[in-house]
Scaffold this active site. Sequence first.
Site, PDB file in Angstrom:
ATOM      1  CD1 TRP A  61      -3.119   1.360   0.937  1.00 56.57           C
ATOM      2  CD2 TRP A  61      -1.453   2.378   2.063  1.00 56.57           C
ATOM      3  NE1 TRP A  61      -3.507   2.747   1.373  1.00 56.57           N
ATOM      4  CE2 TRP A  61      -2.539   3.301   1.854  1.00 56.57           C
ATOM      5  CE3 TRP A  61      -0.323   2.946   2.802  1.00 56.57           C
ATOM      6  CZ2 TRP A  61      -2.528   4.620   2.594  1.00 56.57           C
ATOM      7  CZ3 TRP A  61      -0.346   4.213   3.327  1.00 56.57           C
ATOM      8  CH2 TRP A  61      -1.224   5.016   3.181  1.00 56.57           C
ATOM      9  CG  HIS A  62       3.375   2.236   3.166  1.00 55.85           C
ATOM     10  ND1 HIS A  62       2.662   1.265   4.016  1.00 55.85           N
ATOM     11  CD2 HIS A  62       3.438   3.492   4.198  1.00 55.85           C
ATOM     12  CE1 HIS A  62       2.316   1.876   5.341  1.00 55.85           C
ATOM     13  NE2 HIS A  62       2.618   3.046   5.223  1.00 55.85           N
ATOM     14  N   GLY A  63       3.778   1.847  -1.428  1.00 51.33           N
ATOM     15  CA  GLY A  63       4.457   2.210  -2.599  1.00 51.33           C
ATOM     16  C   GLY A  63       4.828   0.927  -3.594  1.00 51.33           C
ATOM     17  CG  PHE A 104       3.311   6.494   0.721  1.00 47.34           C
ATOM     18  CD1 PHE A 104       4.185   5.999  -0.154  1.00 47.34           C
ATOM     19  CD2 PHE A 104       3.654   6.811   2.013  1.00 47.34           C
ATOM     20  CE1 PHE A 104       5.523   5.874   0.353  1.00 47.34           C
ATOM     21  CE2 PHE A 104       5.005   6.686   2.527  1.00 47.34           C
ATOM     22  CZ  PHE A 104       6.072   6.200   1.558  1.00 47.34           C
TER      23      PHE A 104
END
Length: 477
Positions: free
Chosen positions: A325-327, A477
Amino acid sequence: MIFNSFDFAVFIPIVFFLYWYVTNTNLKAQNLLIVLASYVFYGWWDYRFLSLIAFSSIVDYSIGRTMFSTEKKSTRKLLLITSLVVNLGLLGFFKYYNFFVDNFESAFSFLGYKFEGYTLKIILPVGISFYTFQTLSYTIDVYRKKLEPTKDFVAFLAFVSFFPQLVAGPIERATNLLPQFFKKRSFSYESAVLGTRQILWGLFKKVVIADQCAIYVNSIFDNSADHGGVVLLLGAILFAFQIYGDFSGYSDIAIGVARLFGFKLMQNFAFPYFSRDIAEFWRRWHISLSTWFRDYLYIPLGGSRVGPYKKIRNTFIIFLVSGFWHGANWTFIIWGGLNALYFLPLLLSQNNRKNLDTVAENSVLPNVREIGQMLLTFGLTIIAWIFFRAENLSHAFSYLKNIFLKSNTLEITIPFTLYVFIFAFLLIEWIGRRDQFAIEHLDIKIGRPFRWAFYIILCFCIIGFVDNQQDFIYFQF
């Protein structure tokens, strides 16, 4: 538009005046003003991506209304799948398209085949990961019949685009934030004072702690091959303070601004670096995201009420997805996997809910055992943060290796004042660790002259360092 900018300093008083002195007698007008202000706030960065927020809002509003009008299970499930596909499809395209193309090329090359994919020059819309999950919470809760869909389109637009937390959270649940748009809001001096205090503390975290740490973190990580182990370790420690000051600072400002307009957002950070184990850390770090994954992914998979193998599976799924989800980078996936490995021994030994209280709850200082637990937990998070900050896996592994093996060093001069600021910051956070934010109850802890002197010092520090401002980390993000 960012919180620590002159533009926002002009924007917020204008919206505040219109909200409380022009539209204050009409709830619908207040909600419409919030929508307009939120679209201006977001469009200040790039107006073209306003269409994505509007499209996502229209889709989920329509799906919610249609879902409510039918009891047919297959139709409701199809509508939910449509919402998931549309929202996650947009997120996947803008955030992960090039990642998958590059990795398909690498996989085919490894197998001896030639595959030429087409990468695109895609601009990642700020906050897309946050507002996507916020709208998904609405459709999922409507599907589960935990929430009745709203008929008020303006209120729904305001919920999705609410500018204080639009681009970096907290990720609000529809069950918490949406009903607040239907309640008459009256100005509260006490709430405004509390909100202003939280904004001030958030700005201090961001401008004085995070942005000053960033100067030296960037220098050390960008030239890590030139530094020895001591400097590299210092860089990793400073990054831990940078990301905490940056992200929790944003959350404090967002929550404080929301208070100015009569809204209550959820707490997103609860002094995570005072945690005694990794499980406690994840109950205190980015709470809105960790609880989102818990409620909408972990528990539906069976949570911890399953056998040991499924417990392990579920734990890795939630942490790996959290990392992704963060990248779109393998460093984030490894970061998530590391945290899963940290968490598993606690889960399997049923010690993951051992530390539910505040550390040193009834004493001024922690005992020796608590100090050791906090230092160990902080050390483990620092190792994981190296992967989070590194450019790629090769960079992360070489950085870690050189911490332990490289003695020759290119020195870096870090001003003594930064250490003083970090120490003072930790001290204030420790004193206020039982509250929602560190200086929440400052008015009852110290007298008025000392309190105002403290506020003035914070203001001078913020003004003194505002020229060195950095972008918020979580904007990417």
